[in-house]
Motif scaffolding. Structure first.
Motif, mmCIF file in Angstrom:
data_model
loop_
_atom_site.group_PDB
_atom_site.id
_atom_site.type_symbol
_atom_site.label_atom_id
_atom_site.label_comp_id
_atom_site.label_asym_id
_atom_site.label_seq_id
_atom_site.Cartn_x
_atom_site.Cartn_y
_atom_site.Cartn_z
ATOM 1 N N ALA A 409 6.876 1.174 5.506
ATOM 2 C CA ALA A 409 7.693 0.321 5.768
ATOM 3 C C ALA A 409 6.907 -0.263 7.091
ATOM 4 O O ALA A 409 6.016 0.192 7.728
ATOM 5 N N ARG A 410 7.011 -1.615 7.189
ATOM 6 C CA ARG A 410 6.184 -2.499 7.990
ATOM 7 C C ARG A 410 6.966 -3.632 8.648
ATOM 8 O O ARG A 410 7.916 -4.266 7.729
ATOM 9 N N ALA A 411 7.128 -3.956 10.011
ATOM 10 C CA ALA A 411 7.741 -5.002 10.437
ATOM 11 C C ALA A 411 6.676 -5.553 11.784
ATOM 12 O O ALA A 411 6.277 -4.807 12.634
ATOM 13 N N GLY A 412 6.377 -6.893 11.425
ATOM 14 C CA GLY A 412 5.229 -7.306 12.293
ATOM 15 C C GLY A 412 3.924 -6.317 12.092
ATOM 16 O O GLY A 412 3.480 -6.117 10.948
ATOM 17 N N ASN A 413 3.380 -5.756 13.217
ATOM 18 C CA ASN A 413 2.062 -4.910 13.098
ATOM 19 C C ASN A 413 2.311 -3.365 13.157
ATOM 20 O O ASN A 413 1.676 -2.659 12.898
ATOM 21 N N ALA A 414 3.777 -3.208 13.204
ATOM 22 C CA ALA A 414 4.284 -1.708 13.227
ATOM 23 C C ALA A 414 4.522 -1.273 11.818
ATOM 24 O O ALA A 414 5.066 -1.855 10.966
ATOM 25 N N GLU A 415 3.664 -0.159 11.667
ATOM 26 C CA GLU A 415 3.398 0.434 10.296
ATOM 27 C C GLU A 415 4.064 1.921 10.478
ATOM 28 O O GLU A 415 3.826 2.641 11.190
ATOM 29 N N VAL A 416 4.647 2.547 9.138
ATOM 30 C CA VAL A 416 5.144 3.827 9.048
ATOM 31 C C VAL A 416 4.709 4.163 7.526
ATOM 32 O O VAL A 416 5.212 3.582 6.726
#
Length: 937
Positions: A409-416
């Protein structure tokens, strides 16, 4: 005679034969011979072990096994008590029959068409009145099913077969059944099955069976709490495609009433599938939810599912498939079910995560969901995205092992990113690893901002005893608004016990924590016993990290034992230091209560009072010094944190055995703090100071937007010489002061509270002594001051000192301020403004004796609290100077007349003043002024 003899001989022979027959039948050898004969007739399909008994009584067998084309049946520890005399009536009658275990295994069908039987005639009438089985296991292609404690009866003849389930307790409920099957084609059916929940009234279902073996119809009626269902199933069991018609409906089913933790819903559905003349199937299935919502509302984000189907059972096309998720969007598509497998492809262009959970951001994700597989393997693939968002999931279930190849999952530059496997076998093995890169929860929704860079891996098993090994590493991150790093390991201690060892280190801002110890029950995280080392720049920083409302303090360090039981956390027998003060005791927080509840019992052997400055909104910046945000103010005006005051209830006891201060001679302090529903009470807040005692009862009520405060402070036996050593009046006793301060106020800082204070202050000093020199200087009595200097200072008796001060919205005025000695009476006048921190006060001396050279005050105290000014009244001194100059012009010797003090002041009536003041001090209730003020508010 001869005829009678023949009859007698025949009867004797018959009786003899009967006796011989009974004797033969009663022998175990006869039973074994018959069993061997029957086994031989079956061609070896019947096997038995440990057979004993007789044909005329009970028969017991250790193991009995029969194999045929249908499969096999194995019976262990069986016993049969039958009634042989019923054979004369043409019936095999068994009174009771029991078996410890019965195992029935059905052979695989191998695709052959099942043919109906030609007849179900029983070769001989039979009846088993009471048949009991301890454990019955049924094995077919779908798996093995076990039934325990079955009590049944069955019978048969040339007309029909009958089976009755008298008692059967399953995990689903109690079962009773009665089935009749005709012996001749088409083999008429008539039966009923009842299921009732183990708890009365939870649910019940009744199935009626009618028709025949060639064309059977089952009708179901069920009710479960508020839900109800009905169904009709028509089958032609011996046709290549046995399903003729299926029709069902259900109404008002709520999963939350059946499974703890499930979201609530109100599900209803209906479906109708029929076979045409060519035995092809067609129909539609619809499922609706009349109460959809989001998961954080504890509702199911689902509104409607519908699908149409058409085709043969081995190849069914699914079309117009729709998953309507309500506010969360919709999936739609088509698929097929073929050869016991299913393939379904669904697409969306409006998946809204906010419709699933309100804390998530609103989205319009577009992409595909693919489902497929068969009995052995099931697959899932999800790919969704929009500008700034990506979600991917690839997983499969095979051999009861769920394998996640990718979860991203990615939102903006945030990834998991994560991957792993979870087995559904007996041990429930698992192995999960993943990575967080610039992970910021606020990019996904309404969560606290953070920036987390971390790697983690977990592996182990759940059953029979949980075993786990985990590694966590957090670096270059920002959590709680603070720069954060962390490392930790978790390892199971023993293979036969669920305890795991923890070793975790965390640094967030200036806060450093190390925990080492044992997690008792890692599956539920309900019990820990850890050694904790905690240090940091201020205890207030812990509020950001763990939500515990603590005040600002100097740097601290604490070591103790951290014990957790469910949501109760205890820091036991800890010791450490806060600033220059030591601190020890016990601390507990219970997070199961709303709001959370804290309890502490704290002791300090050496307490620097400046280390408690955070409790009143100030900040210790250097030993013995307290700074406030605005250096022009003396009284701290840092706002109280209302969120902190309302975030917990508390019960805290504190004792400082040796207190150090810069100026005040405090020996010890103790307090009991109660915080409940936003109301803070210090009752008492006691100090041993200057040889006396200060006892306080203080309340801060933060239930409204502006704090309301009440303070009642009693002063007992304070020695002025110890209280004010800088005045150099401690050579002899100067009397003991008693007093009472009672004020009410409102405001969200100490400055605001004092700036709005209204109430009374009473102070009284009885007998004592004071410096003669100071009194002479207070009147600017130059002549007598010169005499005192020449002979040396001495203490003179104090007759009384009485002060009655009125507080009115932060302005303090003396209604009465009298300091009376043998030769001087001092009168206090003016005001002190705590709102603006200004002084406008005068000290007027009234001498009782004569002085030839006196400037005769008064002395003015003006300016601000930060920069007070103590000066003689220059206006009055100027008038005396002008009068002296004028008289000198007329007659020079008269120039000293304005400076001559004749005295004549009278003694103050001290006794009634002191008595009235002491009554005011000892009064148990609020003063009349406070009562009026409180009534207005």
């Amino acid at each position: 005679m001869g005829r009678i003899r023949k009859i007698a001989i025949s009867a004797g022979v018959a009786a003899t034969l009967a006796s011989v027959g009974l004797w033969v039948l009663s022998r175990q050898e006869t039973l074994l011979w018959c069993a061997e004969h029957v086994a031989a007739r079956t061609g070896g399909r019947l096997h038995y072990v440990d057979l004993h008994g007789s044909l005329l009584g009970a028969i017991e067998v250790g193991q009995l096994r029969y194999e045929d084309a249908f499969g096999s049946i194995a019976i262990n520890d069986a016993r049969m008590a039958w009634r042989p005399l019923r054979l004369f009536a043409g019936q095999v009658a068994v009174g009771s029959m029991s078996a410890r275990t019965v195992r029935l295994e059905f052979a695989k069908s191998e695709g052959k068409k099942q043919e109906p039987p030609e007849s179900l005639h029983a070769p001989i009438s039979f009846a088993v009145t009471d048949f009991q089985i301890g454990s019955l296991s049924l094995t077919n292609e779908a798996g093995t099913h076990e039934i325990r404690d079955l009590t049944a009866a069955f019978s048969g003849n040339r007309e029909q077969l009958r089976a009755e389930v008298k008692s059967l307790a399953t995990r689903y409920g109690n079962v009773k059944a009665d089935l009749r099957v005709g012996a001749d084609a088409p083999f008429a059916l008539d039966g009923q099955l009842e299921l009732k929940s183990l708890e009365d009234g939870t649910y019940a279902a009744t199935t009626k069976l009618e028709g025949s073996l060639m064309s059977a119809v089952a009708r179901l009626e069920a009710k479960a709490r508020d839900a109800s269902a009905s169904a009709m199933l028509a089958l032609a069991p011996f046709d290549a495609q046995p399903l003729t018609e299926l029709q069902f409906s259900a109404k008002d089913f709520d999963p939350s009433t059946w499974v703890s933790g499930m979201p609530s819903a109100r599900l209803s559905g209906e479906g109708h599938i029929v076979a045409d003349d060519g035995r092809g199937l067609s129909g539609q299935v619809v499922l609706t939810n009349s109460n959809p919502g989001t998961l954080d509302e504890n509702k199911l984000p689902f509104a409607r599912f519908s699908a149409a189907l058409r085709g043969a059972p081995a190849d069914i096309a699914l079309h117009d498939v729709t998953f309507d998720l309500g506010d969360a969007g919709q999936f739609a598509g088509a698929g097929s079910a073929k050869d016991a497998g299913i393939d379904l492809k669904l697409a969306t262009n409006n998946l809204n995560l906010h419709g699933m959970r309100k804390h998530l951001n609103a989205t319009r994700l577009a992409g595909e969901l693919t489902l497929g597989g068969d009995v052995q393997t099931q697959r899932l693939k999800l790919a969704l995205g929009q500008q700034g968002y990506r979600v991917r999931l690839t997983a499969a279930m095979r051999d009861r092992i769920a394998v996640v190849d990718e979860a991203y999952a990615r939102a903006g530059n945030a990834e998991v990113t994560a991957r792993g496997r979870i087995a559904l076998n007996a041990n429930k093995d698992f192995a999960i690893s993943g990575r967080l890169a610039n992970f910021d929860p606020s990019q996904f929704g309404k969560y606290d901002s953070a920036q987390i860079n971390s790697r983690f891996d977990f592996k182990g098993q759940i059953e029979p005893v949980i075993q786990v090994a985990a590694n966590i590493n957090v670096a270059n991150s920002r959590i709680f608004g603070l720069p954060t790093t962390a490392t930790g390991t978790i390892r199971s201690k023993r293979v036969d016990h669920p305890e795991v060892a923890m070793d975790v280190s965390l640094r967030a801002g200036t806060t450093r924590a190390t925990v080492k110890g044992t997690m008792k029950d890692p599956a539920r995280l309900t019990s820990m016993d850890l050694a904790l080392a905690l240090a940091g720049g201020s205890l207030a920083e812990l509020y950001k990290i763990v939500g515990v409302p603590l005040p600002a303090t100097p740097p601290y360090r604490i070591d103790g034992r951290l014990v957790q039981r469910a949501q109760v956390w205890e820091l036991r027998q800890f010791a450490g230091a806060v600033g220059d003060s030591d601190l020890s005791g016990n601390f507990m927080i219970d997070r199961s209560r709303t709001p959370q509840f804290m309890k502490a019992d704290l002791t300090s052997q050496r307490l620097d009072l400046a280390d408690l400055a955070g409790f009143i909104g100030a900040e210790k910046v250097a030993p013995g010094k307290v700074a406030t945000p605005q250096t022009t103010r003396v009284i701290p005006d840092t706002p109280f944190n209302l969120e902190k005051l309302k975030s917990a209830d508390a019960d805290v006891r504190f004792e400082g055995k040796h207190v150090m201060t810069e100026k005040l001679p405090i020996d010890a302090m103790s307090t009991h703090l109660i915080l409940k529903d936003g109301v803070l009470t210090l009752a008492p807040l006691n100090f041993a100071v200057a040889g006396g005692k200060v006892a306080s009862d203080i309340t801060l009520d933060s239930t409204k937007s502006v704090i309301a405060s009440r303070a009642d402070v009693r002063v007992q036996s304070l020695q002025l010489g110890k209280l004010l050593p800088q005045l150099k009046i401690s050579k002899a006793s100067v009397g003991e002061m008693d007093g009472r301060v009672r004020v009410t106020a409102h405001g969200n800082s100490v400055a605001a509270l004092l700036g709005s204070a209204t109430g009374d202050t009473s102070l009284v000093v009885g007998k004592g002594e004071v410096s003669d020199l100071i009194l002479r200087l207070s009147n600017l009595d130059l002549a007598n001051t010169l005499v005192v200097l020449m002979r040396g200072d001495r203490n003179i008796p104090i007759r009384c000192m009485v002060a009655d001060l009125e507080w009115n919205n932060g302005v303090v005025r003396p209604n009465r301020f009298i300091f009376d000695t043998n030769h001087t009476t001092l009168i206090g006048e003016g005001k002190a403004d705590f709102k603006n921190e200004t002084l406008d006060m005068r000290l007027v001396a009234k001498p009782k004796g004569m002085s030839l050279a006196s400037l005769r005050g008064p002395i003015n105290v003006t300016g601000s609290f930060a920069s007070p000014s103590v000066m003689p009244d220059l206006a009055q001194l100027g008038l005396r100077g002008m009068a002296g100059a004028a008289l000198a012009a007329v007659a020079p010797p008269l120039a000293v007349v304005p400076f001559v003090q004749l005295g004549g002041g009278q003694d103050v009536q001290c006794d009634p003043l002191v008595q009235s003041a002491r009554q005011q001090i000892l009064s148990p209730a609020l003063s009349p002024r406070q009562q009026r003020t409180a009534a207005k508010r």
